[in-house]
Write a protein that holds these residues in place. Structure first.
Motif, PDB file in Angstrom:
ATOM      1  N   GLU A   1       0.743  -0.310   0.122  1.00 18.57           N
ATOM      2  CA  GLU A   1      -0.186  -0.079  -0.182  1.00 18.57           C
ATOM      3  C   GLU A   1       0.511   0.996  -0.529  1.00 18.57           C
ATOM      4  O   GLU A   1       0.952   2.200  -0.799  1.00 18.57           O
ATOM      5  CB  GLU A   1      -0.382  -0.094   1.402  1.00 18.57           C
ATOM      6  N   LEU A   2       1.802   0.993   0.902  1.00 23.02           N
ATOM      7  CA  LEU A   2       2.594   2.557   0.682  1.00 23.02           C
ATOM      8  C   LEU A   2       3.333   2.800  -0.333  1.00 23.02           C
ATOM      9  O   LEU A   2       4.146   3.353  -1.363  1.00 23.02           O
ATOM     10  CB  LEU A   2       3.683   2.200   1.687  1.00 23.02           C
ATOM     11  N   THR A   3       3.715   1.683  -0.982  1.00 26.13           N
ATOM     12  CA  THR A   3       5.175   1.882  -2.685  1.00 26.13           C
ATOM     13  C   THR A   3       3.838   1.914  -3.365  1.00 26.13           C
ATOM     14  O   THR A   3       3.900   2.988  -4.044  1.00 26.13           O
ATOM     15  CB  THR A   3       5.592   0.570  -3.287  1.00 26.13           C
ATOM     16  N   LYS A   4       2.868   2.036  -3.648  1.00 21.72           N
ATOM     17  CA  LYS A   4       1.228   2.759  -4.304  1.00 21.72           C
ATOM     18  C   LYS A   4       0.706   4.117  -4.106  1.00 21.72           C
ATOM     19  O   LYS A   4       1.124   4.637  -4.525  1.00 21.72           O
ATOM     20  CB  LYS A   4       0.613   1.651  -3.647  1.00 21.72           C
ATOM     21  N   LEU A   5       0.699   4.243  -2.905  1.00 20.71           N
ATOM     22  CA  LEU A   5       0.515   5.633  -2.663  1.00 20.71           C
ATOM     23  C   LEU A   5       2.034   6.432  -3.481  1.00 20.71           C
ATOM     24  O   LEU A   5       1.866   7.264  -3.575  1.00 20.71           O
ATOM     25  CB  LEU A   5       0.398   5.640  -1.026  1.00 20.71           C
ATOM     26  N   ILE A   6       3.802   5.914  -3.017  1.00 18.91           N
ATOM     27  CA  ILE A   6       4.687   6.751  -3.555  1.00 18.91           C
ATOM     28  C   ILE A   6       4.902   6.233  -5.040  1.00 18.91           C
ATOM     29  O   ILE A   6       4.757   7.518  -5.357  1.00 18.91           O
ATOM     30  CB  ILE A   6       5.825   6.085  -3.070  1.00 18.91           C
ATOM     31  N   LYS A   7       3.781   5.623  -5.668  1.00 19.42           N
ATOM     32  CA  LYS A   7       3.963   5.602  -6.936  1.00 19.42           C
ATOM     33  C   LYS A   7       3.113   6.537  -7.283  1.00 19.42           C
ATOM     34  O   LYS A   7       3.287   7.412  -9.228  1.00 19.42           O
ATOM     35  CB  LYS A   7       3.884   4.024  -7.230  1.00 19.42           C
ATOM     36  N   ASP A   8       1.897   6.683  -7.433  1.00 21.94           N
ATOM     37  CA  ASP A   8       0.671   7.788  -7.108  1.00 21.94           C
ATOM     38  C   ASP A   8       1.404   9.039  -6.685  1.00 21.94           C
ATOM     39  O   ASP A   8       0.670  10.074  -8.313  1.00 21.94           O
ATOM     40  CB  ASP A   8      -0.682   7.331  -6.580  1.00 21.94           C
ATOM     41  N   GLY A   9       1.838   9.035  -5.447  1.00 21.50           N
ATOM     42  CA  GLY A   9       2.513  10.598  -5.924  1.00 21.50           C
ATOM     43  C   GLY A   9       2.809  10.504  -6.851  1.00 21.50           C
ATOM     44  O   GLY A   9       2.757  12.368  -7.492  1.00 21.50           O
ATOM     45  N   ILE A  10       4.164  10.390  -7.324  1.00 21.74           N
ATOM     46  CA  ILE A  10       5.139  10.853  -8.178  1.00 21.74           C
ATOM     47  C   ILE A  10       4.529  10.562  -9.658  1.00 21.74           C
ATOM     48  O   ILE A  10       5.291  11.876 -10.537  1.00 21.74           O
ATOM     49  CB  ILE A  10       6.524   9.693  -8.327  1.00 21.74           C
ATOM     50  N   THR A  11       3.253   9.841  -9.875  1.00 17.56           N
ATOM     51  CA  THR A  11       2.862  10.163 -11.560  1.00 17.56           C
ATOM     52  C   THR A  11       1.941  11.379 -11.167  1.00 17.56           C
ATOM     53  O   THR A  11       1.357  12.111 -12.479  1.00 17.56           O
ATOM     54  CB  THR A  11       2.243   8.855 -11.643  1.00 17.56           C
ATOM     55  N   GLU A  12       1.078  11.359  -9.909  1.00 19.06           N
ATOM     56  CA  GLU A  12       0.234  12.378 -10.323  1.00 19.06           C
ATOM     57  C   GLU A  12       0.819  13.917  -9.616  1.00 19.06           C
ATOM     58  O   GLU A  12      -0.303  14.995 -10.523  1.00 19.06           O
ATOM     59  CB  GLU A  12      -1.203  12.355  -9.223  1.00 19.06           C
ATOM     60  N   ARG A  13       1.857  13.957  -9.330  1.00 19.74           N
ATOM     61  CA  ARG A  13       2.352  15.060  -8.611  1.00 19.74           C
ATOM     62  C   ARG A  13       1.008  16.139  -7.477  1.00 19.74           C
ATOM     63  O   ARG A  13       1.445  17.246  -7.985  1.00 19.74           O
ATOM     64  CB  ARG A  13       3.461  16.302  -9.729  1.00 19.74           C
ATOM     65  N   GLU A  14       0.739  15.143  -6.762  1.00 18.47           N
ATOM     66  CA  GLU A  14      -0.176  16.369  -5.605  1.00 18.47           C
ATOM     67  C   GLU A  14      -0.370  15.820  -4.731  1.00 18.47           C
ATOM     68  O   GLU A  14       0.106  14.545  -4.190  1.00 18.47           O
ATOM     69  CB  GLU A  14      -1.735  15.374  -6.125  1.00 18.47           C
ATOM     70  N   ILE A  15      -0.593  16.514  -3.875  1.00 17.62           N
ATOM     71  CA  ILE A  15      -1.276  16.461  -2.564  1.00 17.62           C
ATOM     72  C   ILE A  15      -2.037  15.115  -1.704  1.00 17.62           C
ATOM     73  O   ILE A  15      -2.110  15.067  -2.534  1.00 17.62           O
ATOM     74  CB  ILE A  15      -1.372  17.871  -1.465  1.00 17.62           C
ATOM     75  N   ILE A  16      -1.289  14.414  -0.731  1.00 16.27           N
ATOM     76  CA  ILE A  16      -1.558  12.951  -0.704  1.00 16.27           C
ATOM     77  C   ILE A  16      -1.473  13.054   1.270  1.00 16.27           C
ATOM     78  O   ILE A  16      -0.432  13.859   1.717  1.00 16.27           O
ATOM     79  CB  ILE A  16      -0.478  11.561  -0.798  1.00 16.27           C
TER      80      ILE A  16
END
Length: 595
Positions: free
Chosen positions: A303-318
């Motif tokens: 779950e953590l690596t998925k969130l990091i990947k989404d953050g780098i891809t979307e470039r939005e605040i999490i």
């Protein structure tokens, strides 16, 4: 720098050598010309002297030519030069070296032409007769009635060349000595020029090698001195700036190392650029294990690596919470923000990790506490209300039954009073509203009074009470709170021990690993015991191993929680050992002297 010094030395030597060779050639030419000029002057004087002292004869054909030839040879021996008599029309009339009859007309010879035009003539040329360079000097001579022509003296330049060669030999020796001296002087001059530069270069090399305290030790007022001063000034400025940078880095590193929250910086390419110790502890990785590696190394936290990947891809605040298992469940709050450069280019994602497990557990405990309090209050209130309504409704005519109802109402009100009292005590203890009043306590007499209090309760269940306390043992403690600790522990021991059982109180002195004296208080019973799975939670508020048994014994579920907080206020520790069906031992460890 050595090659530069050598190159500079060679350059100076070449310049000096060229100058010396040029000067030597010039001097040789001047010497040769001055020597030849002196010879010319001397030869002119000799011709003039001959024109006045020589016995000229009138022209009488071949006999005269023989006369002049013979005389020329005699004069040549005297003057050490070649003597030639030439008539005005260029005919050779006598010569000390050759037969005049076989000689060419000399009317066009350079020295004859000059003699006609200037009164004397001179020339240097190769003599085909003598096979060498000769100096020719001719002067017109007129002897009234006897001779009208030229007397020419010629002298071999071999002697002049030998003189020049000797001069060159002497000059070469002098030049060689001078060149050696010049080489030494040049090297010294070059060393004087390059040595300060070498020092400056050496210091600059040290500075580039991170030796920021290196300085140029030079006291000069020229341009090199100004350069050294500039280098030192630059080093001072660089050292101050580097010290500031180091201080800032140390401060930043100290902040990162001592943060309770985790910091995780993931670059735009997915590599982990920064991770602080708190994040390493939360993610259960060793120090430096992830630095510079891909965030995918955290694959066990999907779950953590998925969130990091989404953050780098979307470039939005999490801002999310996720549970990770290491192996126990840990709740992490993850806040991620995109990192942008000055040109708004994406540099990566900065994540803040906070372990909110305790907070969420506390919230759950608070919810459970409210639910438990509500439930615990509702039970006696419901009993009091129900039996009161029955009595008020007149449904009970029998006095004995009415008395039993009233007794139940009384017992439930007492239970309600104890519950409220325990809640207030626990609240007061947790808020530290009740200050500690430390004083020396004589444990033997203090515990004797407590055992006397507990004897009445124990006799009802035929439970044997026993204590073992050294007479000389004292401890610094808050007497009221210590009494509350012991009464709670002994009451629990009595309540959860079957009839005919045994309860013991043992106190002894001991020392911890640091050599500080402490007091060990052990309350043991032969009761029903506590299952292993429940032992870690028995100090929680309202937690009961056997709820039916607890309510039957009149317990509120707050006693051990109060004990734990009171022990911690005494800077002590409490632990439990128990086996189901055999008994339980609570151990309280308190410092003998409070700091």
């Amino acid at each position: 720098m050595r090659p530069f010094r050598i190159r500079l030395t060679f350059t100076l030597m070449i310049m000096i050598g060229i100058s010396m060779v040029g000067a030597g050639i010039t001097m040789a030419q001047v010497f040769k010309k001055s020597h030849i000029s002196a010879l010319e002057d001397n030869m002119i004087r000799e011709i003039n002297l001959l024109s006045r002292t020589f016995d000229f004869h009138p022209t009488q054909g071949e006999g005269e030519m023989a006369y002049y030839t013979r005389e020329a040879k005699g004069l040549a021996a005297l003057t050490d030069s070649r003597v030639t008599f030439i008539l005005k029309d260029g005919t050779v009339f006598g010569d000390s070296e050759s037969d005049p009859l076989h000689m060419d007309n000399h009317n066009n010879r350079e020295e004859i032409v000059d003699a006609v035009n200037k009164g004397f003539g001179n020339a240097i040329r190769y003599s085909s007769t003598l096979k060498e360079d000769m100096l020719y000097v001719a002067v017109p001579v007129v002897s009234a009635g006897k001779y009208d022509g030229f007397i020419r003296l010629s002298l071999s330049l071999k002697s002049v060349d030998e003189g020049v060669r000797k001069g060159w030999t002497l000059m070469a020796g002098g030049l060689a000595i001078l060149f050696v001296v010049a080489a030494i002087v040049s090297y010294r001059v070059a060393a004087g020029l390059t040595s300060p530069i070498e020092k400056i270069t050496k210091v600059a090399g040290k500075i580039s090698g991170l030796e920021y305290d290196a300085r140029v030790d030079m006291q000069r007022k020229d341009e090199i001195g100004q350069l050294a001063k500039a280098i030192n000034g630059m080093a001072d400025s660089l050292q101050n700036q580097m010290q500031t940078i180091r201080d800032n880095e140390d401060l930043l590193q100290s902040v990162l190392d001592n943060m309770t929250s985790g910091i995780l910086l993931v670059a735009s390419d997915g590599s982990i650029a920064l991770i602080n110790p708190a994040a390493e502890d939360m993610l259960d990785v060793r120090s430096g294990e992830l630095q510079g590696r891909s965030f995918n190394e955290l694959k066990k936290y999907y779950e953590l690596t998925k969130l990091i990947k989404d953050g780098i891809t979307e470039r939005e605040i999490i801002h999310v919470e996720r549970s990770v298992y290491r192996p126990e469940e840990t709740i992490l709050q993850l806040d991620g923000v995109p990192m942008l450069g000055e040109d708004q280019s994406f540099k990566g994602m900065l994540f803040l990790l906070q372990d909110v497990t305790a907070i969420r557990r506390l919230e759950n405990m608070r919810s459970e506490f409210v639910a438990n309090v509500s439930h615990e209050l509702k039970t006696p209130v419901a009993a009091v209300k129900g039996f009161s309504e029955t009595l008020l409704g007149g449904g009970v005519k029998d006095e004995e039954t009415a008395r039993s109802f009233l007794q139940i109402i009384y017992d439930e009100s007492e239970r309600l009073n104890r519950l409220i009292s325990d809640i207030l005590d626990l609240s007061k203890i947790e808020s530290k509203a009740s200050p500690m009043d430390y004083a020396p306590v004589h444990l033997a007499s203090f515990c004797a009074s407590i055992m006397d209090t507990m004897t009445t309760v124990a006799k009802k269940k035929r439970i044997t009470l026993h204590s073992n306390i050294p007479e000389e043992l004292f401890a610094e403690a808050d007497e009221d709170k210590l009494r509350q600790i012991l009464i709670n522990l002994l009451s629990n021991a009595v309540n959860y021990t079957q009839d005919g059982g045994k309860v013991e109180l043992n106190i002894q002195d001991d020392q911890n690993a640091e050599g500080l004296e402490k007091v060990l208080i052990k309350v043991s019973d032969t009761g029903i015991g506590i299952p292993k799975k429940d032992q870690p939670r028995i100090f929680e508020r309202f937690y009961r191993v056997d709820k039916a048994r607890s309510r039957g014994s009149g317990g509120t579920g707050l006693g051990l929680s109060i004990v734990k907080h009171l022990v911690e206020q005494h800077h002590g520790e409490i632990s439990v050992e128990s086996e189901v069906g055999i008994g339980t031992t609570f151990t309280v460890e308190l410092p003998m002297l409070q700091e």
